[in-house]
Scaffold this motif. Sequence first.
Motif, PDB file in Angstrom:
ATOM      1  N   THR A 133      26.298 -12.455  76.308  1.00 48.89           N
ATOM      2  CA  THR A 133      24.911 -12.416  76.304  1.00 48.89           C
ATOM      3  C   THR A 133      24.215 -13.504  75.139  1.00 48.89           C
ATOM      4  OG1 THR A 133      24.820 -10.085  76.819  1.00 48.89           O
ATOM      5  CG2 THR A 133      22.887 -10.880  75.832  1.00 48.89           C
ATOM      6  N   ILE A 134      23.316 -14.164  75.610  1.00 50.66           N
ATOM      7  CA  ILE A 134      22.857 -15.465  74.891  1.00 50.66           C
ATOM      8  C   ILE A 134      21.253 -15.009  74.235  1.00 50.66           C
ATOM      9  CG2 ILE A 134      22.430 -17.887  74.830  1.00 50.66           C
ATOM     10  CD1 ILE A 134      24.314 -17.750  77.600  1.00 50.66           C
ATOM     11  N   PHE A 135      21.224 -15.469  73.130  1.00 49.60           N
ATOM     12  CA  PHE A 135      20.064 -15.285  72.361  1.00 49.60           C
ATOM     13  C   PHE A 135      19.647 -16.435  71.541  1.00 49.60           C
ATOM     14  CE2 PHE A 135      21.727 -11.083  72.646  1.00 49.60           C
ATOM     15  CZ  PHE A 135      20.819 -10.195  72.769  1.00 49.60           C
ATOM     16  N   LEU A 136      18.213 -17.132  71.658  1.00 47.44           N
ATOM     17  CA  LEU A 136      17.576 -17.987  70.994  1.00 47.44           C
ATOM     18  C   LEU A 136      16.541 -17.917  70.337  1.00 47.44           C
ATOM     19  CD1 LEU A 136      18.087 -21.219  70.645  1.00 47.44           C
ATOM     20  CD2 LEU A 136      16.601 -21.501  72.591  1.00 47.44           C
ATOM     21  N   ASP A 137      16.691 -17.940  69.141  1.00 47.18           N
ATOM     22  CA  ASP A 137      15.618 -17.920  68.316  1.00 47.18           C
ATOM     23  C   ASP A 137      15.109 -16.247  68.252  1.00 47.18           C
ATOM     24  OD1 ASP A 137      15.701 -20.387  67.257  1.00 47.18           O
ATOM     25  OD2 ASP A 137      14.440 -21.086  68.912  1.00 47.18           O
ATOM     26  N   GLY A 138      15.979 -15.312  68.515  1.00 46.31           N
ATOM     27  CA  GLY A 138      15.651 -13.878  68.395  1.00 46.31           C
ATOM     28  C   GLY A 138      15.376 -13.400  69.718  1.00 46.31           C
ATOM     29  N   ARG A 139      15.169 -14.120  70.908  1.00 52.51           N
ATOM     30  CA  ARG A 139      15.030 -13.790  72.186  1.00 52.51           C
ATOM     31  C   ARG A 139      16.146 -13.838  73.017  1.00 52.51           C
ATOM     32  NH1 ARG A 139       9.370 -16.960  72.398  1.00 52.51           N
ATOM     33  NH2 ARG A 139       7.890 -15.152  72.443  1.00 52.51           N
ATOM     34  N   GLN A 188      26.126 -20.272  84.625  1.00 54.45           N
ATOM     35  CA  GLN A 188      24.940 -19.788  84.798  1.00 54.45           C
ATOM     36  C   GLN A 188      23.974 -20.661  83.745  1.00 54.45           C
ATOM     37  OE1 GLN A 188      24.338 -16.493  86.419  1.00 54.45           O
ATOM     38  NE2 GLN A 188      22.217 -17.005  86.008  1.00 54.45           N
ATOM     39  N   SER A 189      22.791 -20.746  84.421  1.00 55.01           N
ATOM     40  CA  SER A 189      21.829 -21.566  83.500  1.00 55.01           C
ATOM     41  C   SER A 189      20.623 -21.061  83.324  1.00 55.01           C
ATOM     42  CB  SER A 189      21.664 -22.948  84.311  1.00 55.01           C
ATOM     43  OG  SER A 189      20.810 -23.829  83.598  1.00 55.01           O
ATOM     44  N   PHE A 190      19.949 -21.014  82.243  1.00 54.93           N
ATOM     45  CA  PHE A 190      18.820 -20.338  82.129  1.00 54.93           C
ATOM     46  C   PHE A 190      17.542 -21.323  81.445  1.00 54.93           C
ATOM     47  CE2 PHE A 190      22.492 -17.646  81.238  1.00 54.93           C
ATOM     48  CZ  PHE A 190      22.295 -16.610  81.802  1.00 54.93           C
ATOM     49  N   ASN A 191      16.286 -20.720  81.728  1.00 59.51           N
ATOM     50  CA  ASN A 191      15.398 -21.474  80.933  1.00 59.51           C
ATOM     51  C   ASN A 191      15.203 -21.341  79.585  1.00 59.51           C
ATOM     52  OD1 ASN A 191      14.345 -23.125  83.302  1.00 59.51           O
ATOM     53  ND2 ASN A 191      13.321 -21.354  83.929  1.00 59.51           N
ATOM     54  N   SER A 196      16.802 -31.983  75.630  1.00 56.49           N
ATOM     55  CA  SER A 196      16.339 -32.835  76.998  1.00 56.49           C
ATOM     56  C   SER A 196      15.965 -32.182  78.301  1.00 56.49           C
ATOM     57  CB  SER A 196      17.475 -33.642  77.343  1.00 56.49           C
ATOM     58  OG  SER A 196      18.013 -34.399  76.241  1.00 56.49           O
ATOM     59  N   GLU A 197      16.441 -30.833  78.385  1.00 58.52           N
ATOM     60  CA  GLU A 197      16.404 -30.015  79.988  1.00 58.52           C
ATOM     61  C   GLU A 197      15.557 -28.951  79.469  1.00 58.52           C
ATOM     62  OE1 GLU A 197      20.096 -29.843  81.689  1.00 58.52           O
ATOM     63  OE2 GLU A 197      20.317 -32.122  81.551  1.00 58.52           O
ATOM     64  N   ASN A 198      15.417 -28.492  78.290  1.00 61.92           N
ATOM     65  CA  ASN A 198      14.796 -27.127  77.849  1.00 61.92           C
ATOM     66  C   ASN A 198      15.365 -26.016  78.809  1.00 61.92           C
ATOM     67  OD1 ASN A 198      12.773 -27.430  75.868  1.00 61.92           O
ATOM     68  ND2 ASN A 198      11.534 -28.534  77.303  1.00 61.92           N
ATOM     69  N   ASN A 199      16.860 -26.103  78.548  1.00 61.57           N
ATOM     70  CA  ASN A 199      17.512 -24.842  79.188  1.00 61.57           C
ATOM     71  C   ASN A 199      18.783 -24.548  78.191  1.00 61.57           C
ATOM     72  OD1 ASN A 199      19.661 -26.719  79.561  1.00 61.57           O
ATOM     73  ND2 ASN A 199      19.206 -26.809  81.966  1.00 61.57           N
TER      74      ASN A 199
END
Length: 184
Positions: free
Chosen positions: A164-170, A140-143, A122-125
Amino acid sequence: MIGNRGYVAAVATIFVTLAGSASSGASRLSQPPTAGKTYTFSSATQGTGHGGTWKDDKKSILQADASGKVAFPLFVFNSPRFGDLDYTGEFLIVSGNEDRYAGFVFRLRDAGDYYAVRFSASENNAFFARFDRGSRTILQSFNATVSSGQWHTARLIVRKGAVTIFLDGRKVGTASDAKWLVGK
């Protein structure tokens, strides 16, 4: 795993380096262990739900309560307590009227005290939060680009007070908080 006002499916794998003592959607696991012991979760019989309706759905666990009456339904795997960990899981956001998100909880002490990383379509974050006695503080919030109807892979590397947070390899970002250093 967390989900709100819709359907979320999930499966998880936790790789422990130091074994310490919604939306709607699905989740599943991936990635071989790099060190330590590996725990794989793919069935609702492997844990306990705290709010929401949790059921097995093929090779994932589905949060199927779309009533919107449970703000933060949790599914807690019957696992040992962890300190540092390397977690990889997949999630699919299927639907949601008020908000479409999926997330992962770690260092859980009880149903009101834990850390969460949430990914919002919904918020792309993505954000890192601490729940303390049920009260949420976003640390902490990240795009991040999060889509409904598409499987995403999340990876969390937790070392001492840093995640450390990764989404789809990034890499999405790194945040820290040292209130709780061990939990489920």
